[in-house]
Design an enzyme around this catalytic site. Structure first.
Site, PDB file in Angstrom:
ATOM      1  CG  ASP A  35      -1.770   5.425   4.878  1.00 58.03           C
ATOM      2  OD1 ASP A  35      -1.577   4.192   5.748  1.00 58.03           O
ATOM      3  OD2 ASP A  35      -2.846   5.750   4.446  1.00 58.03           O
ATOM      4  CD  GLU A  87      -6.605   4.888   2.941  1.00 60.21           C
ATOM      5  OE1 GLU A  87      -7.253   4.938   3.469  1.00 60.21           O
ATOM      6  OE2 GLU A  87      -6.182   5.054   3.297  1.00 60.21           O
ATOM      7  CG  ASP A 127      -5.473   7.807   4.864  1.00 53.84           C
ATOM      8  OD1 ASP A 127      -6.255   8.596   4.387  1.00 53.84           O
ATOM      9  OD2 ASP A 127      -5.690   7.116   5.899  1.00 53.84           O
ATOM     10  CE  LYS A 184      -3.273   2.767   3.483  1.00 54.14           C
ATOM     11  NZ  LYS A 184      -3.666   2.392   4.432  1.00 54.14           N
ATOM     12  CG  ASP A 222      -9.804   7.952   7.144  1.00 56.59           C
ATOM     13  OD1 ASP A 222      -8.492   7.281   6.533  1.00 56.59           O
ATOM     14  OD2 ASP A 222      -9.952   7.863   8.286  1.00 56.59           O
ATOM     15  NE  ARG A 245     -10.361  -0.939   4.340  1.00 58.30           N
ATOM     16  CZ  ARG A 245     -11.115  -1.165   5.778  1.00 58.30           C
ATOM     17  NH1 ARG A 245     -11.997  -2.245   5.793  1.00 58.30           N
ATOM     18  NH2 ARG A 245     -10.457  -0.942   6.260  1.00 58.30           N
ATOM     19  CE  LYS A 274      -6.514   8.874   7.874  1.00 63.67           C
ATOM     20  NZ  LYS A 274      -6.940   7.210   8.718  1.00 63.67           N
TER      21      LYS A 274
HETATM   22  N1  BES Z   1      -4.018   4.275   6.958  1.00 62.75           N
HETATM   23  C1  BES Z   1      -4.809   4.627   7.868  1.00 62.75           C
HETATM   24  C2  BES Z   1      -4.881   3.795   8.396  1.00 62.75           C
HETATM   25  C3  BES Z   1      -3.865   3.948   9.773  1.00 62.75           C
HETATM   26  C4  BES Z   1      -3.547   4.801  11.491  1.00 62.75           C
HETATM   27  C5  BES Z   1      -2.120   3.680   9.509  1.00 62.75           C
HETATM   28  C6  BES Z   1      -3.163   4.828  11.474  1.00 62.75           C
HETATM   29  C7  BES Z   1      -0.775   4.295  10.505  1.00 62.75           C
HETATM   30  C8  BES Z   1      -1.818   4.809  11.956  1.00 62.75           C
HETATM   31  C9  BES Z   1      -6.404   3.914   7.329  1.00 62.75           C
HETATM   32  O1  BES Z   1      -6.602   4.113   5.945  1.00 62.75           O
HETATM   33  C10 BES Z   1      -7.545   4.077   7.985  1.00 62.75           C
HETATM   34  O2  BES Z   1      -8.150   5.690   7.659  1.00 62.75           O
HETATM   35  N2  BES Z   1      -8.566   3.185   8.125  1.00 62.75           N
HETATM   36  C11 BES Z   1      -9.262   3.680   9.055  1.00 62.75           C
HETATM   37  C12 BES Z   1     -10.542   2.665   8.747  1.00 62.75           C
HETATM   38  C13 BES Z   1     -11.451   2.549   8.982  1.00 62.75           C
HETATM   39  C14 BES Z   1     -12.428   4.105   8.427  1.00 62.75           C
HETATM   40  C15 BES Z   1     -12.409   1.315   8.732  1.00 62.75           C
HETATM   41  C16 BES Z   1      -9.200   3.827  10.866  1.00 62.75           C
HETATM   42  O3  BES Z   1      -8.003   2.281  11.129  1.00 62.75           O
HETATM   43  O4  BES Z   1      -9.748   4.044  11.360  1.00 62.75           O
HETATM   44 ZN    ZN Z   2      -4.640   4.814   5.134  1.00 60.78          ZN
HETATM   45 MN    MN Z   3      -7.410   5.748   5.558  1.00 62.26          MN
END
Ligand code: BES
Ligand code: ZN
Ligand code: MN
Length: 489
Positions: A277, A338, A259, A254, A336, A340, A266
């Site tokens: 990210d 994204e 992000d 990825k 968010d 996947r 966010k």
């Molecule tokens: N890049 C984030 C995950 C992340 C969080 C990486 C903290 C490193 C540190 C990912 O794209 C994300 O935003 N995931 C969300 C998913 C949710 C919307 C289902 C998350 O983990 O809140």
């Molecule tokens: Zn992300």
């Molecule tokens: Mn995200």
């Protein structure tokens, strides 16, 4: 790219011990037995090293620890660093000791008087791995640094033993540099360019642009990047060091260079961390570099999806339905989630094109994995016990934390959508598992697969055994070892 600290390997020269003006490191067992070089330094100091080792303070020292004696009488050195290592020490302890020595490095020279090629190599590896700093964006002039020399009885053997480890260190440094780099510097275009530069190492590198991705039907990937001015790209890196027709191992990363969350924006606090990210893509790049540098006898293909997740008038909306390259439709509930969407298309492409013998994807995929496992372990998800066990063993050998998590139909059911084949989120419960479950929908049953959620381990706020705070390069060592154990002939 951040360069490894140069280390020269020379034959032990006793006269140099007395004349050495910087720090000199010697080895002692936990029972207080001095290695040959330590005995020589002990004689120069008229027994001070032995008295230091016999003193109460040294009794609590464990394998891999270092204790320093300042201004030893009878020598020009500023300090003698006494490294505690038993004869049958682990690889991890030797590396830890090397890392401890790196932390003592000042502006003066350093001399490591050690014997045994393997042990010298692991110490030197720990040293260079810990002696990393990301200073590209600091404008104050660097202080002059001292020279690092290893003295041993067979310097050529030691240097040979170090070569493949230094390749791994260079791969790790590439990963760390990429992860530490801010998003205004490391755009998708710059990232692709740095990967293309690796052609000089003998890798075959292709960059697929938006037109090519559109033609392939990678619309879930493209929908993530469509709000950004930086063009989305997929980069394919091939290392063909193995048998001509052996199916490759595919590594998929990825690479979200930033992000913001997109329209599902966010919160401001901590958003700056989302420069990391692209950590999964960073590990894939670093591993490919290490494999090429050590000329691994294996076929490995690295694929990374490079996109930027930005909100704009052109961005994907919550509620949009997108068709993936596989053909399955996805209702984007949260923009968010994204990662996947990027991975599912690249993973599908990897399988269609390369029919890999195994596929490992890496991603800073979920905040939930940090809640579950903290910064100690990456989450490991797999459809294949053999490959998974081999990976866990490799990670264990390299002291990279990895913990297996479950998959199952009940989790997959949480992805059901009213209007499309699936939603892109499964709700708050088991967020890392439903993310993995989403990915598994794009894994062919015949492909042995591992998903590594590295959100907690890719970049950390306090130092680790072999890295200063910031990007760790987690995974390069483990993946390199997995390739050596399972895919090299
Ligand atoms: N890049 C984030 C995950 C992340 C969080 C990486 C903290 C490193 C540190 C990912 O794209 C994300 O935003 N995931 C969300 C998913 C949710 C919307 C289902 C998350 O983990 O809140
Ligand atoms: Zn992300
Ligand atoms: Mn995200």
């Amino acid at each position: 790219m951040t360069e490894l600290t140069p280390i020269s390997f020379v034959t032990t020269d006793i006269d140099a011990f007395a004349a050495m003006k910087g720090r000199i490191a010697v080895i002692v067992t936990p029972e207080g037995k001095l290695e040959a070089s330590a005995r020589r330094v002990n004689r120069l100091t008229k027994g001070a090293v032995q008295r230091f080792v016999d003193s109460d303070g040294f009794q609590k020292v464990k394998s891999g620890d270092v204790m320093s004696m300042a201004w030893p009488a009878g020598m020009a050195a500023t300090a003698v660093d006494v490294v505690c290592l038993p004869r049958n020490h682990s690889v991890a302890d030797a590396r830890k000791a090397g890392a401890a020595l790196a932390k003592l490095r000042g502006t003066g020279d350093m001399l490591l008087a050690v014997d045994g090629a393997r042990r010298v190599a692991e110490l030197a590896f720990g040293f260079v791995m810990r002696d990393y700093t990301f200073s590209d964006h600091k404008t104050d002039a660097d202080e002059p640094e001292g020279e690092v020399t290893v003295m041993c009885s067979k310097p050529d053997d030691a240097e040979d033993a170090s070569a493949s480890l230094f390749a791994i260190a260079q791969g790790t440094f590439m990963t760390r540099d990429l992860v530490n780099e801010p998003a205004n510097v490391l755009t998708t275009t710059e990232f692709a360019k740095r990967l293309e530069d690796m052609q000089a190492l003998g890798l075959t590198v292709e960059v697929l642009d938006e037109a090519a991705l559109d033609k392939l039907g990678m619309r879930t990937l493209l929908c993530v990047g469509q709000g950004s001015d930086s063009p989305s790209k997929v980069v394919v890196m091939q290392w063909n060091g193995g048998a001509k027709d052996a199916a490759p191992l595919a590594l998929v990363g990825k690479g979200v260079v930033f992000d913001t969350g997109g329209i599902s924006l966010k919160p401001a606090a901590g958003m700056e961390d989302m420069t990391m990210d692209m950590g999964g893509a960073g590990v894939v790049a670093g591993t490919m570099r290490a494999l090429a540098l050590r000329k691994a006898k294996a076929n490995v293909v690295g694929l990374v999806g490079l996109v930027e997740n930005m909100p704009s008038g052109n961005a994907t909306r919550p509620g949009d339905v997108i068709t993936s390259m596989k053909g399955d439709t996805v209702e984007v509930i949260n923009t968010d989630a994204e990662g996947r969407l990027v991975l599912c298309d690249v993973m599908w492409y990897a399988q269609e094109r390369f029919k890999p013998a195994g596929m490992i994807d890496l991603a800073t995929l979920t905040g939930a994995i940090i809640i579950g496992l903290g910064h100690e372990n990456a989450g490991v998800f797999s459809n294949n016990d053999d490959l998974c066990d081999a990976f866990l063993k490799a990670a264990g050998t390299e002291s990279e934390g990895a913990w297996r998590m479950p998959l199952g139909q009940a989790y997959d059911d949480l992805l059901k959508s009213r209007i499309a084949d699936m939603k892109n989120i499964g709700g708050r419960a088991a967020g890392s598992v439903t993310a993995a479950q989403f990915l598994q929908r794009f894994v062919k049953p015949e492909t042995p697969w591992i998903h590594l959620d590295i959100a907690g381990v890719a970049s950390v706020t306090s130092e680790t055994a072999l890295a200063p705070k910031g990007a760790t390069g987690w995974g390069v060592m483990a993946l390199n070892r997995l390739v050596a154990d399972k895919f090299e002939d």
